[in-house]
Design an enzyme around this catalytic site. Structure first.
Site, PDB file in Angstrom:
ATOM      1  CG  ASN A   9      -1.704   1.228   1.426  1.00  0.00           C
ATOM      2  OD1 ASN A   9      -1.799   2.052   0.513  1.00  0.00           O
ATOM      3  ND2 ASN A   9      -2.291   1.388   2.603  1.00  0.00           N
ATOM      4  CE  LYS A  11      -0.203   3.352   4.773  1.00  0.00           C
ATOM      5  NZ  LYS A  11      -0.188   3.484   6.229  1.00  0.00           N
ATOM      6  CG  HIS A  96      -5.925   2.148   5.160  1.00  0.00           C
ATOM      7  ND1 HIS A  96      -5.516   3.081   6.087  1.00  0.00           N
ATOM      8  CD2 HIS A  96      -4.893   1.284   5.005  1.00  0.00           C
ATOM      9  CE1 HIS A  96      -4.280   2.779   6.478  1.00  0.00           C
ATOM     10  NE2 HIS A  96      -3.884   1.702   5.840  1.00  0.00           N
ATOM     11  CD  GLU A  98      -3.025   5.716   6.691  1.00  0.00           C
ATOM     12  OE1 GLU A  98      -2.966   5.781   5.454  1.00  0.00           O
ATOM     13  OE2 GLU A  98      -2.137   5.187   7.387  1.00  0.00           O
ATOM     14  CD  GLU A 168      -3.564  -2.276   7.367  1.00  0.00           C
ATOM     15  OE1 GLU A 168      -2.510  -2.571   6.804  1.00  0.00           O
ATOM     16  OE2 GLU A 168      -4.128  -1.172   7.199  1.00  0.00           O
ATOM     17  N   GLY A 174       2.358   2.431  10.838  1.00  0.00           N
ATOM     18  CA  GLY A 174       3.329   3.512  10.684  1.00  0.00           C
ATOM     19  C   GLY A 174       4.038   3.899  11.967  1.00  0.00           C
ATOM     20  CB  SER A 213       4.973  -1.616  12.164  1.00  0.00           C
ATOM     21  OG  SER A 213       4.639  -0.255  12.375  1.00  0.00           O
TER      22      SER A 213
HETATM   23  P1  PGA Z   1       2.720   0.449   7.683  1.00  0.00           P
HETATM   24  O1  PGA Z   1       1.253   0.660   7.037  1.00  0.00           O
HETATM   25  O2  PGA Z   1       3.259  -0.830   7.122  1.00  0.00           O
HETATM   26  O3  PGA Z   1       3.499   1.658   7.232  1.00  0.00           O
HETATM   27  O4  PGA Z   1       2.529   0.386   9.163  1.00  0.00           O
HETATM   28  C1  PGA Z   1       0.392  -0.420   6.809  1.00  0.00           C
HETATM   29  C2  PGA Z   1      -0.912   0.081   6.238  1.00  0.00           C
HETATM   30  O5  PGA Z   1      -1.394   1.134   6.669  1.00  0.00           O
HETATM   31  O6  PGA Z   1      -1.499  -0.557   5.324  1.00  0.00           O
END
Ligand code: PGA
Length: 251
Positions: A9, A11, A96, A98, A168, A174, A213
């Protein structure tokens, strides 16, 4: 036997130049891991580039969201499922955290997006996950049930085979802090059992990804868990070497 899926992903990252280098490196270096399905999920404007570079490779691609609108017309800023199909997308991320948090997407909207995806022959990667406060209050499994039940109640039983779930935990995205293997296995097993209660076959075939992460140093232990069928990778998917190491851990 479920084939593992490792999806990057991106982003809101990338540029034409960076993407080309990253994709070419992935094509070249991931070909030996035939047991893993690799996917990249760039921002909308780069889907054409992904299609052009990847169409004759084994790597597939997808989008980070899809509109609730299925028609065409006066919906400024929206991208519908048909457009994603035009660019060869196989997957689309829905729900997601976010988007749930920043764009106030509800469980019902996420469920409708998942249905729109399947209706349009796209595989939704449905993200679910709890906040740190919810985990600390012991609400993890009830929050996840609420999120997944909205989807399960919206899709027809025969559509479940097209769905990918991604657990997640929001506090792990992140942050560099991934969930422990016990926490991950408990949630993944619960999610699979929930689907199993509706349709045994779909539950056996269901890909449940872990995201939050994931990095080369923790990928192997996460990917070895019985109910983890791959990873949804954010930050580490932007670095070819790290993403390849995660794919290798899943192989
Ligand atoms: P990350 O993000 O691996 O940077 O923690 C995962 C995601 O949000 O899909």
């Amino acid at each position: 036997m479920r084939k593992k899926l490792v999806a990057g992903n991106w982003k809101m990252n990338g540029s034409l130049t960076e993407n080309e280098a990253l994709i070419n490196s992935l094509i070249h270096r991931s070909a030996r891991f035939q047991s893993v399905q690799v996917a990249v999920i760039p921002p909308y404007p780069y889907l054409a580039q992904a299609q052009q570079l990847l169409h004759s490779s084994t790597i597939v691609w997808g989008a980070q969201d899809v509109s609730l609108e299925t028609g065409y017309g006066a919906f400024t800023g929206e991208v519908n499922a048909g457009m994603l199909k035009d660019f060869g997308c196989e997957y689309v991320i829905v729900g997601h955290s976010e988007r749930r948090q920043r764009h106030h997407e509800t469980d019902q909207q996420v469920a409708r997006k998942a249905k729109i995806a399947v209706d349009n022959h796209l595989k939704p990667i449905v993200c679910v996950g709890e906040t740190l406060a919810e985990r600390e209050k012991g609400e993890t499994l009830s929050v996840l049930s609420r999120q997944i039940d909205a989807v399960l109640n919206t899709l027809a039983i025969e559509q479940l085979q097209q769905v990918v779930l991604a657990y997640e935990p929001i506090w792990a995205i992140g942050t560099g802090k991934s969930a422990t293997v016990q926490q991950v296995q408990e949630v993944h097993q619960t999610l699979r059992q929930r689907v199993e209660s509706l349709d045994w076959v779909s539950a056996q075939e269901l890909n449940i990804l872990y995201g939050g992460s994931v990095k080369p140093s923790n990928a192997l232990e996460l990917m070895s868990l019985p109910d983890v069928d791959g990873a949804l990778v954010g930050g580490a998917s932007l670095v070819a070497e790290d993403f390849i190491a995660i794919i290798e851990a899943a192989a």
